[in-house]
Design a protein around this motif. Structure first.
Motif, PDB file in Angstrom:
ATOM      1  N   LEU A 179      -6.578  -2.001  -6.130  1.00  0.00           N
ATOM      2  CA  LEU A 179      -6.210  -2.070  -4.720  1.00  0.00           C
ATOM      3  C   LEU A 179      -6.914  -3.288  -4.094  1.00  0.00           C
TER       4      LEU A 179
ATOM      5  N   ILE B 264      -1.264  -3.571  -4.060  1.00  0.00           N
ATOM      6  CA  ILE B 264      -1.707  -2.857  -5.270  1.00  0.00           C
ATOM      7  C   ILE B 264      -1.130  -3.590  -6.462  1.00  0.00           C
TER       8      ILE B 264
ATOM      9  N   PRO C   1       0.813  -1.234   0.000  1.00  0.00           N
ATOM     10  CA  PRO C   1       0.000   0.000   0.000  1.00  0.00           C
ATOM     11  C   PRO C   1       0.836   1.269   0.000  1.00  0.00           C
TER      12      PRO C   1
ATOM     13  N   PRO D 242      -6.194  -2.029   3.186  1.00  0.00           N
ATOM     14  CA  PRO D 242      -5.390  -2.224   1.965  1.00  0.00           C
ATOM     15  C   PRO D 242      -4.302  -3.261   2.216  1.00  0.00           C
TER      16      PRO D 242
END
Length: 833
Positions: A114, A125, A37, A122
């Motif tokens: 995401l 990615i 993240p 999170p």
């Protein structure tokens, strides 16, 4: 397989080879990145490494995705990419420039997703990177083509506007102004200048510039080695793209380009046809425009530049034809108008003055006309400032001697055209004109000036001959008029004036005469014979002789007119002549007069207003119609009376009734009642008709001897005092009373009359006052009498300053109140009180 025999699409197809999923990831046609993240790269495929030149060890665990972006990309990542990803959990087709290991910039399109854990936080990615190099090139190429199309469209619009402006510009100057301003909006030029070819003067003329401080901004010969002249001679477009190019082809441009910082100069010939048709194309000028720095013109721009040159050249050609046609029309109009204007005048000086006044400023800014007439010549000048007198005198001398016009060259310091005025083989003088600089060398202009000189010379020669003949006619006229008028008799005086018509060369039939019939009888006559010329003048002389022959002491005016009727029966040219004839008995002052078709005499007695003598009128001599009964009328005239006899030219005008003429004459005659007789008739004629009279004017004024005693009766009004003063002043002056005595008598008389009005007639506005004055060798005596009632004579007289002024002015003052009030005042002549 399905029941129908076809493949079962619900099941996975089996390829003839097995793909390794790891190989698919590593060598996919796009780059793959997996980051934490915070953006730290934890996984990357080989495709991305190949594109960027990084090794896996350089990126994984050591670099964040945003660290690989350009400066602008990092800002966009922070302000747009990261916030959108957190809000939407995915972003698509975001453009970033990735900085490769060798510092190259790789344009990319990025898609990111995401991934979150079970609690929604999170976790990672996943990013897909596409190589956008080819797309960026295509977009740039498309953008460049779009911009080029927009510039081409804008240039075409500018060119269309320029063509419209050229079509609307009728004159050469307006076309040049439109052309010189075209390169800036059309091509982005920094400055431009236009030069036109003057074939007659063999010059390249600098006409207009948006920045005349740069470059060689002046005229040049067509044979000059300078760039503009060479392009005008060849008719080819030249683009000087650098200082090196200028040194090689046009050295005169080097210094200008170096000083101004303009390294690209375009020299465009302005032609009447396409550049590939040199045989039928004519170069009328050159448009020079420049750019700051080096500027490459593409083929499309060069085509537009050539098109501009053709359009401008055609517009110039049309404008030159228009200018020439208009100039010829203006010159023809000027010549015709000048001829008409000069024909309106007959005298030499007015014609010369009008010519110069018309020339400036219509065709010249300065003009001088010199004529060789009279002992000192004639000079008329207008405009300014004048050329050098010595140079002008030398040019005038050359033109007069050679009889040929002098047209100045471009280096001539005089700068004037000098035209000899030749008529009937003789040079009358010269006309010098300073013309506008751009018209001095034109052949058409020279032809116009030559024509102007010929017409001017003829008009002035006619005026000279007119004045010469007019002078002969006037001399003849005066020789026929009476010259032996009686003089030396203190009982009367005669003043005459003759003024010939200003626009007639022939002698006229107007005449006057005055002669003594006996020692105590005077005859005066004014007449007018019909017609003009020698016959009229001869008849006039015969009629004048007949009057003298018929006049005698016993017959009188009526019998004399009867005798003239018999005379005209034998002299037909005298028929319908008019005569005003009068006889004056100098001992008694009796006037006897008669008029045969003539205007009535005008009489002004000392005490009264002018009046026309309308009695004893009959038809013209020898008339077969009208009243032929000749009568006469008698009237006693007091001393100081003036009798005016005149012809019709004094009062008749086409623009007013004759009654108005009589009224004006009576008023002017009255205003001059106290004027000396000498010059009286000339001044009256000048006031009535001026110097440009159309008809002859003849006047005779007779003044009888002055009164020894003056008697006047006036109304009890203060306005009458001024009239009395004027009458009394003239009477005193006629007796040569000195000024000190005269002024004292006038003051005392005015005060006495004012007292009579104020005190004697304060209750009677219709009262009358008698004033009597006598003059002797040693004194002047004045008596003022009223018949009013003074309420308190002593108080009324003493309370004001009137009596004091009277006593201070006069030597003796007496009051008599037996019948009204009489004030008798006496003042000695020639001595101060």
């Amino acid at each position: 397989m399905s029941d129908s025999g076809g493949p079962d699409v619900t099941q996975e197809l089996r390829l003839p080879w097995d793909d390794d999923p790891n190989d698919l990831y590593e060598h996919a046609p796009c780059g793959y990145l997996t980051t934490l993240p915070d953006g730290t790269i934890v996984k990357v495929n080989q495709t991305f490494l190949t594109w960027t030149g990084y090794t896996r060890a350089e990126l994984v665990g050591h670099r964040r995705f945003r660290d690989l972006l350009s400066s602008g990309g990092q800002i966009y990542h922070e302000t747009h990419y990261a916030p959108l990803l957190r809000m939407q959990d995915e972003v698509h087709e975001l453009a970033f420039d990735v900085v490769c290991a060798d510092s190259r910039t790789l344009p990319t399109l990025v898609n990111s997703t995401l991934a979150r854990d079970g609690s929604g936080e999170p976790r990672a990615i996943r990013t897909t990177v596409f190589n956008a190099t080819e797309r960026r090139g295509y977009e740039q190429e498309l953008l460049f083509a779009t911009r080029r199309a927009e510039e081409s469209e804008r240039r075409v619009q500018v060119l269309q506007q320029i063509v419209a402006d050229l079509a609307a510009a009728p004159t050469e100057a307006e076309v040049a102004e439109a052309v010189v301003r075209a390169p800036e909006p059309a091509f982005g030029a920094t400055s431009s200048s236009i030069y036109l070819v003057d074939q007659e003067r063999d010059l390249i003329v600098a006409v207009a510039s948006t920045d005349p401080t740069t470059g060689n901004w002046d005229d040049m010969p067509r044979s000059s080695p300078r760039a503009v002249a060479r392009v005008a001679d060849r008719g080819d477009l030249h683009v000087v793209g650098s200082l090196t190019d200028a040194k090689q082809h046009f050295p005169d441009l080097v210094e200008t380009m170096r000083r101004s910082g303009r390294n690209t100069v375009v020299l465009l010939p302005l032609t009447t046809g396409p550049s590939d048709e040199q045989s039928s194309s004519e170069t009328l000028g050159v448009l020079a425009f420049s750019f700051t720095g080096e500027r490459q013109l593409n083929d499309n721009e060069l085509r537009v530049v050539r098109l501009l040159g053709q359009q401008a050249g055609q517009a110039l050609d049309r404008a030159r034809l228009y200018d020439e046609a208009r100039r010829r029309e203006d010159r023809a109009t000027f010549l015709a108008g000048t001829a008409r204007s000069l024909d309106e005048l007959h005298r030499l000086l007015p014609k010369a003055r009008r010519l110069v006044d018309r020339a400036v400023p219509e065709i010249a800014d300065w003009a001088v006309l010199r004529l060789q007439v009279g002992p000192t010549g004639l000079l008329e000048e207008a405009g300014g400032p004048a050329p050098d007198p010595e140079l002008l005198a030398a040019a005038v001398a050359r033109a007069t001697t050679a009889g040929q016009p002098i047209f100045p060259g471009d280096t001539d310091p005089l700068g004037c055209v000098v035209l000899p005025l030749t008529a009937r083989g003789r040079v009358l003088g010269t006309l010098a004109l300073r013309m506008p600089l751009d018209r001095r060398g034109l052949a058409a202009e020279r032809a116009f000036l030559t024509d102007l000189a010929d017409r001017t010379a003829l008009a002035l020669e006619n005026a000279r001959l007119y004045e010469q003949e007019r002078q002969i006619a006037r001399t003849l006229q005066r020789s026929l008029l009476a010259s032996d008028l009686p003089s030396g008799d203190v009982r009367f005086a005669v003043e005459t004036h003759y003024q010939a018509g200003s626009q007639d060369l022939e002698v006229g039939g107007d005449w006057f005469d005055a002669f003594k019939i006996t020692k105590d009888k005077l005859a005066v006559v004014v007449g007018d014979v019909v017609g003009r010329g020698i016959d009229a003048a001869t008849t006039m002389g015969q009629l004048r002789s007949a009057v003298r022959a018929l006049a005698n002491a016993e017959e009188g005016p009526a019998r004399l007119l009867v005798g003239l009727d018999r005379f005209v029966e034998r002299v037909e040219s005298a028929r319908m002549a008019t005569v005003a004839y009068a006889e004056v008995d100098l001992s008694s002052g009796e006037l006897t007069y008669a008029c045969a078709g003539h205007l009535p005499p005008l009489l002004h007695e000392p005490a009264g207003s002018p009046e026309f003598l309308l009695d004893a009128r009959s038809a013209a001599l020898g008339s077969r119609a009208g009243n032929n009964n000749r009568t006469e009328h008698r009237r006693r005239l007091p001393a100081g009376s003036r009798l005016l006899l005149f012809t019709d030219g004094l009062i008749e005008r086409r623009t007013r009734p004759i009654d108005k003429g009589f009224e004006v004459l009576a008023r002017e005659f009255d205003q001059r009642r106290d004027s000396p007789l000498q010059g009286f008739t000339a001044a009256l004629a000048d006031t009535m008709v001026g110097r440009d009279n159309l008809d002859d004017v003849c006047l005779l004024c007779l003044t009888l001897g002055t009164e020894e005693r003056i008697e006047r009766t006036i109304g009890a009004e203060r306005v009458q005092i001024a009239l009395l003063r004027a009458d009394l002043r003239g009477w005193l002056e006629s007796h040569d009373v000195d000024s000190e005595c005269r002024d004292a008598v006038l003051l005392a008389c005015s005060e006495a009359v004012a007292n009579a009005i104020e005190h004697g007639y304060r209750d009677d506005p219709f009262g009358m006052i008698d004033v009597t004055a006598t003059v002797s060798g040693d004194a002047v005596e004045v008596r003022v009498t009223d018949h009013g009632t003074w309420h308190d004579a002593v108080t009324d007289v003493a309370r004001g300053r009137g009596l004091q002024l009277i006593r201070e002015s006069m030597d003796q003052v007496n009051f008599d109140r037996s019948d009204g009030t009489t004030v008798t005042m006496r003042r000695s002549r020639g001595e101060a009180k």
